[in-house]
Design a protein around this motif. Sequence first.
Motif, PDB file in Angstrom:
ATOM      1  N   GLU A 257      -7.854   8.374  -5.174  1.00  0.00           N
ATOM      2  CA  GLU A 257      -6.538   7.732  -5.305  1.00  0.00           C
ATOM      3  C   GLU A 257      -6.593   6.251  -4.937  1.00  0.00           C
ATOM      4  N   PHE A 258      -7.506   5.893  -4.039  1.00  0.00           N
ATOM      5  CA  PHE A 258      -7.628   4.493  -3.633  1.00  0.00           C
ATOM      6  C   PHE A 258      -8.607   3.732  -4.519  1.00  0.00           C
ATOM      7  N   THR A 259      -9.733   4.356  -4.884  1.00  0.00           N
ATOM      8  CA  THR A 259     -10.701   3.671  -5.734  1.00  0.00           C
ATOM      9  C   THR A 259     -10.144   3.433  -7.139  1.00  0.00           C
ATOM     10  N   ALA A 260      -9.277   4.344  -7.595  1.00  0.00           N
ATOM     11  CA  ALA A 260      -8.676   4.172  -8.918  1.00  0.00           C
ATOM     12  C   ALA A 260      -7.769   2.946  -8.941  1.00  0.00           C
ATOM     13  N   ALA A 261      -7.023   2.749  -7.870  1.00  0.00           N
ATOM     14  CA  ALA A 261      -6.139   1.577  -7.791  1.00  0.00           C
ATOM     15  C   ALA A 261      -6.936   0.307  -7.525  1.00  0.00           C
ATOM     16  N   ALA A 262      -8.035   0.440  -6.789  1.00  0.00           N
ATOM     17  CA  ALA A 262      -8.811  -0.726  -6.366  1.00  0.00           C
ATOM     18  C   ALA A 262      -9.376  -1.519  -7.536  1.00  0.00           C
ATOM     19  N   GLN A 263      -9.712  -0.835  -8.629  1.00  0.00           N
ATOM     20  CA  GLN A 263     -10.358  -1.531  -9.749  1.00  0.00           C
ATOM     21  C   GLN A 263      -9.447  -2.563 -10.404  1.00  0.00           C
ATOM     22  N   PHE A 264      -8.145  -2.453 -10.169  1.00  0.00           N
ATOM     23  CA  PHE A 264      -7.211  -3.394 -10.771  1.00  0.00           C
ATOM     24  C   PHE A 264      -6.796  -4.525  -9.819  1.00  0.00           C
ATOM     25  N   LEU A 265      -7.333  -4.506  -8.608  1.00  0.00           N
ATOM     26  CA  LEU A 265      -6.949  -5.499  -7.622  1.00  0.00           C
ATOM     27  C   LEU A 265      -7.818  -6.751  -7.721  1.00  0.00           C
ATOM     28  N   ASP A 266      -7.226  -7.869  -7.369  1.00  0.00           N
ATOM     29  CA  ASP A 266      -7.931  -9.150  -7.417  1.00  0.00           C
ATOM     30  C   ASP A 266      -8.009  -9.727  -6.017  1.00  0.00           C
ATOM     31  N   LEU A 267      -9.219  -9.806  -5.487  1.00  0.00           N
ATOM     32  CA  LEU A 267      -9.411 -10.351  -4.144  1.00  0.00           C
ATOM     33  C   LEU A 267      -9.495 -11.874  -4.205  1.00  0.00           C
ATOM     34  N   ASP A 268      -8.758 -12.517  -3.333  1.00  0.00           N
ATOM     35  CA  ASP A 268      -8.896 -13.956  -3.175  1.00  0.00           C
ATOM     36  C   ASP A 268      -8.544 -14.316  -1.745  1.00  0.00           C
ATOM     37  N   THR A 269      -8.866 -15.526  -1.347  1.00  0.00           N
ATOM     38  CA  THR A 269      -8.689 -15.924   0.051  1.00  0.00           C
ATOM     39  C   THR A 269      -7.239 -16.189   0.407  1.00  0.00           C
ATOM     40  N   LYS A 270      -6.354 -16.236  -0.581  1.00  0.00           N
ATOM     41  CA  LYS A 270      -4.957 -16.595  -0.330  1.00  0.00           C
ATOM     42  C   LYS A 270      -4.032 -15.372  -0.346  1.00  0.00           C
ATOM     43  N   ILE A 271      -4.612 -14.178  -0.273  1.00  0.00           N
ATOM     44  CA  ILE A 271      -3.786 -12.971  -0.283  1.00  0.00           C
ATOM     45  C   ILE A 271      -2.855 -12.959   0.922  1.00  0.00           C
ATOM     46  N   SER A 272      -1.587 -12.755   0.666  1.00  0.00           N
ATOM     47  CA  SER A 272      -0.613 -12.610   1.737  1.00  0.00           C
ATOM     48  C   SER A 272      -0.028 -11.216   1.664  1.00  0.00           C
ATOM     49  N   CYS A 273       0.010 -10.542   2.821  1.00  0.00           N
ATOM     50  CA  CYS A 273       0.449  -9.141   2.819  1.00  0.00           C
ATOM     51  C   CYS A 273       1.873  -8.983   3.324  1.00  0.00           C
ATOM     52  N   GLU A 274       2.693  -9.990   3.237  1.00  0.00           N
ATOM     53  CA  GLU A 274       4.103  -9.883   3.637  1.00  0.00           C
ATOM     54  C   GLU A 274       4.966 -10.189   2.430  1.00  0.00           C
TER      55      GLU A 274
END
Length: 274
Positions: A257-274
């Motif tokens: 369930e997590f790896t399936a969603a992970a493939q569409f995520l884009d990692l960058d240094t400016k990610i804000s989690c709020e």
Amino acid sequence: MIIKTKVPKKAFLKLLILLLLLQSCGKSGDGLISSALSSSEIDWISEKTQNLILYAPEDSYAAENLAELKIQAETARQQVMERLQVVKQEAAPSLLFLESREEMQEFTGIAAGGRTVVEENGAFFTMNDAVNPPLRHELGHLYSWRSWGPPAGYWLSEGVAVYAAGDCRGEDLHAWAAKLTSENKLQDFSLLEQDLDFSSAAAHLQAGSFVKYVMEKYGVRSFRLIWEEGLSASSDATGLEMDALLDQWTGHIMQKEFTAAAQFLDLDTKISCE
């Protein structure tokens, strides 16, 4: 007569880490909030909610939207209290909303989106028509420190704040951790304990995912042992030695369930989690 006492190296290092932690979270005795509120540079207006006191510069974006901001702040507080299971009640925190990172630099010493001042029971936020204040993140810092005391390492404090803010960009923190794993960007926890890289979104996401896992699987009482003593308390907190606990967490984040969603995520240094 002067008596000199030699401080053991381990105790000295622990004291040094504590002092750095207090400074990082704004608990430095410098009166940042009282100084800002007494500054002749800003005419403040204030509004009270049931549990908070909000301050905004007159005619600022925050002041113009204060009615809505009061609702948002109370909602954020409730979410953080429920997520961290904080039960300690005390005087209403002061939340100060500045208009720019330049003002944050002037009044707090850091050009950030938010800064918690534990000692004064409050926090600063940057807020304008392009920037939303990280309410849950900073309240996560504030309530955890004031309820539990200082943590064993700053990565735990940041992990709690990320967890308190909830999902990141609409995706579960574990999905982000799975993305880190797939790109070989997970950091060794021994390094994370020694020095959190504030410029790294990866380190914050990793810490947030781990905190989420321990809090939700083992409960807040177990997590607080790790908060107070670090990963060395894993056995007492969870019944698993540190390496076994980390392996368990890794196995959890690599579920489909997590790896399936992970493939569409884009990692960058400016990610804000709020």
